[in-house]
Design a protein around this motif. Structure first.
Motif, mmCIF file in Angstrom:
data_model
loop_
_atom_site.group_PDB
_atom_site.id
_atom_site.type_symbol
_atom_site.label_atom_id
_atom_site.label_comp_id
_atom_site.label_asym_id
_atom_site.label_seq_id
_atom_site.Cartn_x
_atom_site.Cartn_y
_atom_site.Cartn_z
ATOM 1 N N VAL A 176 0.669 -1.187 -0.030
ATOM 2 C CA VAL A 176 0.010 -0.129 -0.103
ATOM 3 C C VAL A 176 0.913 1.313 0.026
ATOM 4 C CG1 VAL A 176 -1.752 1.164 1.289
ATOM 5 C CG2 VAL A 176 -1.974 -1.078 1.106
ATOM 6 N N LEU A 177 0.508 2.100 -0.862
ATOM 7 C CA LEU A 177 1.422 3.537 -1.022
ATOM 8 C C LEU A 177 0.245 4.576 -0.543
ATOM 9 C CD1 LEU A 177 3.303 3.233 -4.256
ATOM 10 C CD2 LEU A 177 4.156 2.981 -2.002
ATOM 11 N N PRO A 178 0.353 5.123 0.779
ATOM 12 C CA PRO A 178 -0.685 6.027 1.223
ATOM 13 C C PRO A 178 -0.231 7.571 0.599
ATOM 14 C CG PRO A 178 0.705 5.384 3.067
ATOM 15 C CD PRO A 178 1.401 4.785 1.756
ATOM 16 N N VAL A 179 -1.272 7.995 -0.342
ATOM 17 C CA VAL A 179 -1.039 9.173 -0.997
ATOM 18 C C VAL A 179 -2.105 10.193 -0.591
ATOM 19 C CG1 VAL A 179 -1.120 10.735 -3.188
ATOM 20 C CG2 VAL A 179 0.044 8.348 -2.935
ATOM 21 N N LEU A 180 -1.689 11.259 0.184
ATOM 22 C CA LEU A 180 -2.742 12.364 0.585
ATOM 23 C C LEU A 180 -2.752 13.511 -0.163
ATOM 24 C CD1 LEU A 180 -4.796 13.317 3.059
ATOM 25 C CD2 LEU A 180 -2.714 14.547 4.133
ATOM 26 N N VAL A 181 -3.788 13.979 -0.552
ATOM 27 C CA VAL A 181 -4.232 15.164 -1.614
ATOM 28 C C VAL A 181 -5.030 16.139 -0.853
ATOM 29 C CG1 VAL A 181 -5.097 16.035 -3.838
ATOM 30 C CG2 VAL A 181 -4.181 13.659 -3.774
ATOM 31 N N THR A 182 -4.477 17.324 -0.477
ATOM 32 C CA THR A 182 -4.949 18.434 0.120
ATOM 33 C C THR A 182 -5.033 19.621 -0.872
ATOM 34 O OG1 THR A 182 -2.831 19.489 1.039
ATOM 35 C CG2 THR A 182 -3.673 17.664 2.066
ATOM 36 N N GLU A 183 -5.820 20.563 -0.425
ATOM 37 C CA GLU A 183 -6.024 21.756 -1.153
ATOM 38 C C GLU A 183 -4.452 22.479 -1.422
ATOM 39 O OE1 GLU A 183 -8.482 24.001 1.025
ATOM 40 O OE2 GLU A 183 -10.236 22.823 0.712
ATOM 41 N N ASN A 184 -3.454 22.362 -0.787
ATOM 42 C CA ASN A 184 -2.350 22.685 -0.884
ATOM 43 C C ASN A 184 -1.142 21.880 -1.645
ATOM 44 O OD1 ASN A 184 -3.125 25.020 0.675
ATOM 45 N ND2 ASN A 184 -2.615 23.696 2.624
ATOM 46 N N ASP A 185 -1.149 20.596 -1.339
ATOM 47 C CA ASP A 185 -0.093 19.821 -1.993
ATOM 48 C C ASP A 185 -0.544 18.462 -1.841
ATOM 49 O OD1 ASP A 185 2.236 19.321 -3.001
ATOM 50 O OD2 ASP A 185 3.252 20.100 -1.477
ATOM 51 N N THR A 186 0.169 17.412 -2.300
ATOM 52 C CA THR A 186 0.117 15.844 -2.432
ATOM 53 C C THR A 186 1.377 15.424 -1.770
ATOM 54 O OG1 THR A 186 -1.230 16.101 -4.545
ATOM 55 C CG2 THR A 186 -0.263 14.083 -3.963
ATOM 56 N N GLU B 75 6.785 12.283 2.652
ATOM 57 C CA GLU B 75 7.015 13.062 3.565
ATOM 58 C C GLU B 75 6.673 12.511 5.041
ATOM 59 O OE1 GLU B 75 6.339 15.118 0.146
ATOM 60 O OE2 GLU B 75 5.172 13.744 0.953
ATOM 61 N N THR B 76 7.873 12.935 6.021
ATOM 62 C CA THR B 76 7.816 12.262 7.403
ATOM 63 C C THR B 76 6.736 12.708 8.131
ATOM 64 O OG1 THR B 76 10.235 12.630 7.236
ATOM 65 C CG2 THR B 76 9.132 12.141 9.441
ATOM 66 N N ARG B 77 6.044 13.832 7.835
ATOM 67 C CA ARG B 77 4.913 14.338 8.516
ATOM 68 C C ARG B 77 3.659 14.208 7.762
ATOM 69 N NH1 ARG B 77 6.971 17.842 12.542
ATOM 70 N NH2 ARG B 77 5.142 18.785 12.909
ATOM 71 N N ASN B 78 3.568 13.345 7.083
ATOM 72 C CA ASN B 78 2.253 12.771 6.093
ATOM 73 C C ASN B 78 1.408 11.853 7.287
ATOM 74 O OD1 ASN B 78 0.351 11.731 4.615
ATOM 75 N ND2 ASN B 78 1.527 10.615 3.242
ATOM 76 N N LEU C 199 -8.436 15.349 0.821
ATOM 77 C CA LEU C 199 -9.058 16.048 2.345
ATOM 78 C C LEU C 199 -9.497 17.496 1.826
ATOM 79 C CD1 LEU C 199 -9.111 16.008 5.320
ATOM 80 C CD2 LEU C 199 -6.877 17.091 5.300
ATOM 81 N N GLN C 200 -10.563 17.697 2.368
ATOM 82 C CA GLN C 200 -11.310 19.057 2.164
ATOM 83 C C GLN C 200 -11.631 19.510 3.447
ATOM 84 O OE1 GLN C 200 -14.546 19.150 -0.597
ATOM 85 N NE2 GLN C 200 -13.754 17.275 -1.528
#
Length: 546
Positions: free
Chosen positions: A176-186, A190-193, A256-257
């Protein structure tokens, strides 16, 4: 005499090796890892006993619901809350199917579903052992994470006594590769993901659909970038699959919204990469085609109301989709809830295919085809490992085939699927006989098998001594195979020219799979499991996501 002794030694060693493998593989789903526990009492010892007992009840609740269909959960006790199943203990005189009882005995003859009778008082007898992590105590409190191991046979018996279908067949692991998409970045490496941390904090290898997470070290970052992951770059994702020795890579994409006072999180599990040799493709159907049903769950709900579905016959297909909402002051809690429900939703499709009615017992005769003892060992270990096989006897044996009698439970499609997870193909020849071989050899045999010679008289009364081998014209396997077991004699093994075959035990038969190599010494690790108290490093003091 030399050959007979060698075959005896080989049979004993193979039995020991395959039994050990089967025991280990069948126990994985009966382990509930890292259950958080906490209790307070007059003394530390009393608090420890209370916490461990509470954790045991929670773990059994998790296990029973892992193995059974949601529609049958009403027959399960809620041990953590002290609630029994719908109507108490199993009846003293259950309704039995006479035909099944006559053939297989009373244990297989239950004709109705009944409550599973496990109480807090009897629960300890189901426990095989436990391991404690991160233990913290004071004079009156106890806190820890405990992994509980339950006795497979005891759990199986409880479910079978209640007449509940259940599944204990594991699919092959996926990365599994956990990718987080926010209004600012993807975010990915990143350590703080915080999305990755939520996945890392959830043990996943004991599920029916086991998942693993990447290390997030320099090699991972070099193998696949966030852009390549988002675009489903097959070469890059293939490098990740090779490194972690998994046939499948799944992208866990969270979007994430942020509204005025809450977070909205949509989650998709995307079939990003699948090795062409794998048969572990699943299909999770949509519960509804109505877009209005794709709603965010309620603030105090646990799970999802919206589900997307699709075929995973090509990369990019959605395997599972869910929607969540929560207060904007605690994203880590929302992320953990989303991971838990998404993992359960993903397992539902596999569970639906592998749920077995254990009253469905039947005999099955297979002809196993192999090119050497290593292939034969793989077939035998796979058959002994699958929980669908209750009994196995090997009959006529040559240097390229063996006739196997099985007592199996469940449908033929479920049996085929279980063996597919071990890279084996089960197929039926035109005359109705069932065969098994590794995928490559099966494809060769299915394309080349001709002029099957089958004499029903040779199989009279099902007696093994009266069986002859099958004459099969196989140009790709150096000519016809003929084997015969005469009554009261040992099976001899000869080559194609009639000369005795000298068998040698392959060294790799007893080898163990190596674990993937760890990160190079001194290399920084950007993505590591974090303690619960570190899970909020990514939020401000007031709990808002940065």
């Amino acid at each position: 005499m030399h050959l007979r002794r060698l075959l005896t030694v080989f049979a004993l060693l193979l039995t020991w090796a395959s039994a050990a493998h089967a025991q280990n593989s069948n126990r994985q789903v009966f382990i509930v890892p890292e259950v958080p526990v906490f209790a307070e009492a007059d003394t530390a010892a009393a608090a420890q006993a209370i916490a461990q007992a509470q954790g045991r009840r929670v773990a059994m609740d998790i296990l029973l619901r892992r193995l059974t269909a949601e529609e049958d959960w009403e027959y399960l006790p809620a041990l953590a809350s002290g609630q029994p199943a719908i109507s108490g203990p199993i009846e003293d005189d259950p309704v039995l199917d006479p035909a099944i009882e006559a053939q297989f005995g009373q244990d297989m003859a239950l004709d109705i579903k009944q409550p599973v009778y496990i109480t807090p008082e009897t629960l300890a007898s189901f426990e095989e052992g436990f391991s404690i992590f991160d233990e913290k105590t004071s004079s009156t409190t106890y806190r820890a994470r405990i992994t509980y191991r339950f006795k497979p046979d005891a759990v199986r018996q409880a479910l079978e006594d209640a007449g509940l279908p259940y599944s204990e067949a594991q699919a092959r692991r996926a990365l599994v590769l956990p990718v987080l998409v926010t209004e600012n970045d993807t975010y990915l490496w990143e350590t703080r993901n915080p999305w990755a941390r939520a996945w890392l904090s959830r043990p996943l290898v004991n599920e029916l659909t086991p998942l693993i997470l990447p290390r997030g070290d320099r090699q991972d970052m070099a193998n696949v970038t966030i852009t390549e992951a988002a675009n489903l770059n097959q070469a890059a994702l293939g490098e990740m699959a090779n490194r972690y020795q998994t046939p499948q890579v799944i992208l866990a994409r969270g979007r994430l919204q942020h509204t005025a006072d809450e977070y909205l999180l949509s989650v998709q599990l995307i079939d990003a990469y699948l090795d062409g040799r794998s048969g572990n493709r699943q299909r999770i159907e949509s519960e509804t085609d109505d877009p209005a049903a794709r709603l965010y769950d309620s603030e105090d709900g646990y799970g999802t109301d919206g589900v997307g579905g699709g075929s995973s016959q090509s990369s990019g297909q959605v395997l599972a989709e869910a929607f969540f909402r929560g207060p904007d002051d605690d994203f880590p809690a929302l992320a953990q809830r989303a991971v838990e429900a998404t993992v359960a939703r993903y397992a539902d499709g596999w569970k639906a295919q592998t749920l077995v009615d254990h009253s469905d017992v039947r005999s099955l005769t297979l002809t196993a085809w192999f090119g050497g003892l290593d292939e034969w060992a793989d077939i035998r270990i796979a058959l002994e490992s699958t929980p669908l096989v209750r009994k196995m006897e090997v009959g006529v044996f040559t240097n390229q085939s063996a006739v196997i009698d099985l007592l199996v439970i469940g449908q033929q499609e479920q049996f085929n699927l279980a063996l597919k997870q071990e890279n084996l193909t089960v197929w039926q020849s035109p005359d109705g006989r069932w065969n098994i071989a590794d995928n490559a050899r099966a494809a060769e045999l299915q394309g080349q098998m001709q002029d099957v010679v089958y004499n029903p008289d040779e199989f009279s009364n099902g007696s093994r001594q009266n069986r002859n081998g099958l004459g099969v014209n196989q140009p790709g396997l150096n000519g016809p195979i003929n084997a015969q077991a005469a009554p009261g004699t040992d099976v001899s093994m000869t080559g194609m020219n009639g000369a005795p075959v000298e068998l040698e035990l392959p060294d790799e038969l007893f080898g163990e799979d190596e674990e993937p190599a760890g990160p190079p010494a001194g290399a920084p690790v950007a993505l590591e499991p974090a303690d619960a108290e570190d899970a909020s490093d990514n939020v401000d003091n007031d709990g808002a996501l940065r």
